[in-house]
Design an enzyme around this catalytic site. Structure first.
Site, mmCIF file in Angstrom:
data_model
loop_
_atom_site.group_PDB
_atom_site.id
_atom_site.type_symbol
_atom_site.label_atom_id
_atom_site.label_comp_id
_atom_site.label_asym_id
_atom_site.label_seq_id
_atom_site.Cartn_x
_atom_site.Cartn_y
_atom_site.Cartn_z
ATOM 1 N N ASN A 1 81.142 24.148 65.718
ATOM 2 C CA ASN A 1 82.371 24.866 65.357
ATOM 3 C C ASN A 1 82.553 26.186 66.094
ATOM 4 O O ASN A 1 83.284 27.062 65.654
ATOM 5 C CB ASN A 1 82.483 25.009 63.836
ATOM 6 C CG ASN A 1 81.365 25.843 63.254
ATOM 7 O OD1 ASN A 1 80.554 26.411 63.991
ATOM 8 N ND2 ASN A 1 81.315 25.937 61.934
ATOM 9 N N ARG B 1 88.657 27.314 65.513
ATOM 10 C CA ARG B 1 88.039 26.030 65.179
ATOM 11 C C ARG B 1 89.077 24.921 65.067
ATOM 12 O O ARG B 1 88.822 23.766 65.435
ATOM 13 C CB ARG B 1 87.237 26.171 63.885
ATOM 14 C CG ARG B 1 85.968 27.015 64.049
ATOM 15 C CD ARG B 1 85.376 27.369 62.692
ATOM 16 N NE ARG B 1 84.062 28.016 62.795
ATOM 17 C CZ ARG B 1 83.447 28.576 61.762
ATOM 18 N NH1 ARG B 1 84.007 28.590 60.563
ATOM 19 N NH2 ARG B 1 82.255 29.129 61.934
ATOM 20 N N LYS C 1 79.075 30.543 69.852
ATOM 21 C CA LYS C 1 77.882 29.705 69.807
ATOM 22 C C LYS C 1 77.700 28.944 71.136
ATOM 23 O O LYS C 1 78.613 28.923 71.977
ATOM 24 C CB LYS C 1 78.004 28.731 68.625
ATOM 25 C CG LYS C 1 78.095 29.435 67.253
ATOM 26 C CD LYS C 1 78.226 28.416 66.127
ATOM 27 C CE LYS C 1 78.395 29.074 64.766
ATOM 28 N NZ LYS C 1 78.473 28.071 63.668
ATOM 29 N N HIS D 1 80.664 32.061 65.206
ATOM 30 C CA HIS D 1 80.254 32.641 63.916
ATOM 31 C C HIS D 1 81.048 33.913 63.661
ATOM 32 O O HIS D 1 81.293 34.686 64.584
ATOM 33 C CB HIS D 1 78.763 32.988 63.944
ATOM 34 C CG HIS D 1 78.376 33.852 62.783
ATOM 35 N ND1 HIS D 1 78.076 33.334 61.545
ATOM 36 C CD2 HIS D 1 78.296 35.210 62.649
ATOM 37 C CE1 HIS D 1 77.824 34.326 60.696
ATOM 38 N NE2 HIS D 1 77.943 35.474 61.354
ATOM 39 N N ARG E 1 87.825 36.077 60.176
ATOM 40 C CA ARG E 1 87.561 34.774 59.543
ATOM 41 C C ARG E 1 88.821 33.900 59.577
ATOM 42 O O ARG E 1 88.733 32.683 59.746
ATOM 43 C CB ARG E 1 87.087 34.968 58.100
ATOM 44 C CG ARG E 1 85.716 35.603 57.973
ATOM 45 C CD ARG E 1 84.579 34.643 58.192
ATOM 46 N NE ARG E 1 84.476 33.637 57.150
ATOM 47 C CZ ARG E 1 83.430 32.820 57.009
ATOM 48 N NH1 ARG E 1 82.395 32.899 57.860
ATOM 49 N NH2 ARG E 1 83.403 31.928 56.068
ATOM 50 N N PHE F 1 70.875 21.359 56.574
ATOM 51 C CA PHE F 1 71.282 21.515 57.975
ATOM 52 C C PHE F 1 70.594 22.688 58.666
ATOM 53 O O PHE F 1 70.841 22.936 59.849
ATOM 54 C CB PHE F 1 72.808 21.679 58.069
ATOM 55 C CG PHE F 1 73.372 22.827 57.272
ATOM 56 C CD1 PHE F 1 73.381 24.123 57.780
ATOM 57 C CD2 PHE F 1 73.904 22.613 56.008
ATOM 58 C CE1 PHE F 1 73.907 25.180 57.055
ATOM 59 C CE2 PHE F 1 74.436 23.669 55.263
ATOM 60 C CZ PHE F 1 74.426 24.958 55.791
ATOM 61 N N TYR G 1 70.521 33.215 59.815
ATOM 62 C CA TYR G 1 70.961 32.171 58.879
ATOM 63 C C TYR G 1 70.049 32.077 57.656
ATOM 64 O O TYR G 1 69.993 31.029 57.011
ATOM 65 C CB TYR G 1 71.045 30.820 59.604
ATOM 66 C CG TYR G 1 72.290 30.679 60.458
ATOM 67 C CD1 TYR G 1 73.568 30.793 59.891
ATOM 68 C CD2 TYR G 1 72.203 30.405 61.817
ATOM 69 C CE1 TYR G 1 74.715 30.656 60.667
ATOM 70 C CE2 TYR G 1 73.348 30.266 62.605
ATOM 71 C CZ TYR G 1 74.598 30.385 62.012
ATOM 72 O OH TYR G 1 75.744 30.242 62.786
ATOM 73 N N THR H 1 85.247 26.425 58.004
ATOM 74 C CA THR H 1 83.944 26.041 58.576
ATOM 75 C C THR H 1 83.980 24.665 59.239
ATOM 76 O O THR H 1 83.453 24.492 60.341
ATOM 77 C CB THR H 1 82.866 26.061 57.468
ATOM 78 O OG1 THR H 1 82.851 27.359 56.881
ATOM 79 C CG2 THR H 1 81.502 25.712 58.020
ATOM 80 N N GLU I 1 74.344 41.884 59.679
ATOM 81 C CA GLU I 1 74.288 41.120 60.927
ATOM 82 C C GLU I 1 74.378 42.030 62.150
ATOM 83 O O GLU I 1 73.692 41.801 63.158
ATOM 84 C CB GLU I 1 75.393 40.065 60.928
ATOM 85 C CG GLU I 1 75.117 38.979 59.875
ATOM 86 C CD GLU I 1 76.233 37.951 59.703
ATOM 87 O OE1 GLU I 1 76.017 36.965 59.001
ATOM 88 O OE2 GLU I 1 77.333 38.149 60.280
HETATM 89 N N1 UDP Z 1 76.826 23.991 59.037
HETATM 90 C C1 UDP Z 1 76.509 22.708 59.345
HETATM 91 N N2 UDP Z 1 76.645 21.733 58.373
HETATM 92 C C2 UDP Z 1 77.101 22.040 57.127
HETATM 93 C C3 UDP Z 1 77.439 23.371 56.818
HETATM 94 C C4 UDP Z 1 77.296 24.332 57.812
HETATM 95 O O1 UDP Z 1 76.093 22.408 60.459
HETATM 96 O O2 UDP Z 1 77.217 21.124 56.291
HETATM 97 C C5 UDP Z 1 76.662 25.032 60.074
HETATM 98 C C6 UDP Z 1 77.975 25.387 60.746
HETATM 99 O O3 UDP Z 1 77.714 25.620 62.123
HETATM 100 C C7 UDP Z 1 78.365 26.684 60.068
HETATM 101 C C8 UDP Z 1 76.982 27.311 59.804
HETATM 102 O O4 UDP Z 1 76.157 26.209 59.470
HETATM 103 O O5 UDP Z 1 79.179 27.487 60.885
HETATM 104 C C9 UDP Z 1 76.929 28.327 58.697
HETATM 105 O O6 UDP Z 1 77.518 27.774 57.545
HETATM 106 P P1 UDP Z 1 78.545 28.643 56.674
HETATM 107 O O7 UDP Z 1 78.802 27.892 55.422
HETATM 108 O O8 UDP Z 1 78.036 30.036 56.568
HETATM 109 O O9 UDP Z 1 79.873 28.572 57.565
HETATM 110 P P2 UDP Z 1 80.665 29.698 58.388
HETATM 111 O O10 UDP Z 1 80.425 31.010 57.697
HETATM 112 O O11 UDP Z 1 80.118 29.672 59.794
HETATM 113 O O12 UDP Z 1 82.102 29.267 58.349
HETATM 114 MG MG MG Z 2 78.700 31.916 57.055
#
Ligand code: UDP
Ligand code: MG
Length: 149
Positions: A112, A102, A9, A115, A85, A57, A49, A91, A126
């Site tokens: 974070n 992270r 990112k 992705h 992952r 968010f 997204y 996350t 994707e």
């Molecule tokens: N995100 C955020 N606030 C939140 C939850 C998610 O800013 O409360 C952002 C964060 O950058 C995250 C992305 O939204 O990586 C996608 O969320 P997801 O739950 O899919 O997390 P990931 O798959 O990236 O771990």
């Molecule tokens: Mg995700």
């Protein structure tokens, strides 16, 4: 073989962590099959997204992902989706284990760094969203027999 979509990112790029992040997947033994450094359109960010469209968010997330260049990648290997992952970590970086990307480099859920696709079907969606077929390179590294029996 299984493939996943990863994107460093804008915070990862701005903080000079591109090499460090790529190194972790490369030295693990996963195989790079797609890589591009690019600005993200709002259309692509919103499509990527889409599952979070109704979340509070979402708007800030789209603004952030389009705020600077990202490194979009496709990596290949047995079990690469789940393994990537794990390498990425939880996350919220405050909950991510030390040793994860992270966990080692982040302190805030909205910053974070990277992705990673959350399932094989998500990865397929994707990858086709971010890459055209001809942008993916089918190859086998010469060391493959030292990675897989
Ligand atoms: N995100 C955020 N606030 C939140 C939850 C998610 O800013 O409360 C952002 C964060 O950058 C995250 C992305 O939204 O990586 C996608 O969320 P997801 O739950 O899919 O997390 P990931 O798959 O990236 O771990
Ligand atoms: Mg995700």
């Amino acid at each position: 073989m299984e493939r996943t979509f990863l994107a460093i990112k804008p915070d990862g790029v701005q903080r000079g962590l591109v090499g460090e992040i790529i190194r972790r997947f490369e030295t693990k033994g996963f195989i790079l099959v797609g890589l591009k450094f690019m600005n993200v359109s709002r259309e692509l960010a919103q499509a990527h997204y889409d599952v979070h469209r109704e979340r509070p968010f979402f708007a800030g997330l789209v603004d952030f992902i389009t705020s600077g260049p990202v490194v979009a990648m496709v990596w290949e290997g047995d079990g690469v989706v789940a393994s990537a992952r794990k390498i990425i970590g939880a996350t919220n970086p405050l909950n991510s284990e030390p040793g994860t990307i992270r966990g080692d480099f982040g302190v805030n859920i909205g910053r974070n760094l990277i992705h990673g696709s959350d399932a094989v079907e998500t990865a397929q969606r994707e990858i086709s969203l971010w890459f055209k077929d001809h942008e993916l390179v089918n190859w086998a590294p010469d060391i493959k027999s030292w990675l897989y029996e």
